[in-house]
Write an enzyme that holds these catalytic residues in place. Sequence first.
Site, PDB file in Angstrom:
ATOM      1  N   HIS A   1     205.474  48.776  21.786  1.00 16.00           N
ATOM      2  CA  HIS A   1     205.817  49.339  23.091  1.00 16.00           C
ATOM      3  C   HIS A   1     206.828  48.393  23.745  1.00 16.00           C
ATOM      4  CE1 HIS A   1     205.753  51.158  26.928  1.00 16.00           C
ATOM      5  NE2 HIS A   1     205.154  50.147  27.521  1.00 16.00           N
TER       6      HIS A   1
ATOM      7  N   CYS B   1     201.397  54.576  29.032  1.00 14.21           N
ATOM      8  CA  CYS B   1     202.439  54.578  28.000  1.00 14.21           C
ATOM      9  C   CYS B   1     201.927  54.835  26.595  1.00 14.21           C
ATOM     10  CB  CYS B   1     203.203  53.264  28.038  1.00 14.21           C
ATOM     11  SG  CYS B   1     204.060  53.027  29.588  1.00 14.21           S
TER      12      CYS B   1
ATOM     13  N   GLU C   1     203.128  60.621  31.489  1.00 11.66           N
ATOM     14  CA  GLU C   1     202.616  60.399  32.843  1.00 11.66           C
ATOM     15  C   GLU C   1     203.519  61.078  33.863  1.00 11.66           C
ATOM     16  OE1 GLU C   1     203.152  56.166  34.385  1.00 11.66           O
ATOM     17  OE2 GLU C   1     202.823  55.853  32.248  1.00 11.66           O
TER      18      GLU C   1
END
Lengths: 357, 135
Positions: A245, A122, A90
């Site tokens: 994550h 993400c 990003e």
Amino acid sequence: MTEKKETPILKPLRDVGIVGYGAYIPRYRLPAREVARVWKSGTGGLSIEEKAVAGLDEDVITMSIEAARNALARASIDPTEIRAVWVGSESHPYAVKPTSTVVAESIGATPHTQAADWEFACKAGTEAMQAAIGFVGSDMADYAMAIGMDTAQGRPGDPLEYTAGAGGAAFLLGPAEMSLATIEGSYSYATDTPDFFRRAEEKYPVHGERFTGEPAYFKHITSAAQALMEALNCSPSDFQHVIFHQPNTKFPKRVAKQLGFTMDQIETGLLVPKIGNVYAGSSLVGLTAVLDVAEPEERILLVSYGSGAGSDAMSLRTKALLPERRGLAPRTHDYISRRTEIDYATYARYHGKIAMK
Amino acid sequence: MEISRHWRLKRQRYALIGEVCPHCKKKIFPPRDICPECSEDARTLYQFSGRGEVYSYTTVFQAPAGYEEHAPYTVALVKLEEGPMLTAQLTDLGDEPVEVGMPVEMVTRKLRSDGEKGMLVYSYKFRPRFKEAVR
Ligand SMILES: [Zn+2]
């Protein structure tokens, strides 16, 4: 009405694996206590120790190049055999002009290759990996490079500023018989969930406060992990390692507990306390740290999360080639221990938070 | 600098690709298509390892246009292990002092931008040798 179908696990026609992997983490570290010193007179809870910060001459392009070179060194293949270079991030340096063509050119993969940039907060990196599994698994290509890399930014003083770090990893996908770890199966789960976003012309993102937790991170990760384990007919105890994550230290620990994993299983891949949340690189760089130490025939579960929202889950099995090849490039902990602490003023200069001219 | 020049130089800049003379085997960087040693035609591409050492260095405080945001920075004459000598910025120095003879390795980094709206220029720089990969 038809009967309820089985979980749609993603399985390619031919078996695919990771033939090379490489991490990149920049040298500079901003301690969380330094952010707290500036904004909160040194008070307030700190969710990590420090985060990795890119140098003045680094961005997603340069960091991806180094990770890709590390992956290529471990794969020991001719880069002209690569048919796709896909970079998920990003923080692509250009709004229009691909990161991936510069990376492909730098590693010698041009011109007989696809090149594209991926975006999904993400999980852009694991999304690129899923596509690479399909590309190789359909026999359209023998090799495809998937990269997740970010130089994440938080608004000065925002909670994100403590954790938004820089780093990521590159994975070269190829035929299973040449791989360091095979992909046993994967699964993706996505819904429209507005937990975190940044409009096109804005410099910093907006996050939905408490909305980021239950219906977003936890719901998507547990759904993806459970669906994949069910489809593969296995349970948490079948895995030696699991990587989630990691936007902070708390979330991955809590989701591990919810799913029935132990702290031992997440420990090796949990890098957020030392490097921060590296967004599209977060779960992937955790996977590199696991591959750096895993023995052959160990099973690894990887579950990413991207706001917006979705999760990719993958089950991997390490192979005999892994211990032979991992020494061909720097290990993830080599990057973590190569460390120069900076203060907030230097950080602000590196990230253009001070207007100069 | 015009865009066309950036484009022509990209392979040598991004990946340290030079030439090797097919006649006397001399390694050539930057590529010039004629061997400086035997003056024969030399167009065979050669991928340099990126390893070398600092031959001499200096610190730039007053940076030329386009490089201001990076100042002060260190520029070195780097002798590549294959022979050629080239000028390049050193990066990722951290707290380590630069020394003549210091082993360095090539990395691809952002060199400068052609203004706020212009192109980003990437090129080779050198950093202290990270760690010898163990074979
Ligand atoms: Zn010659």
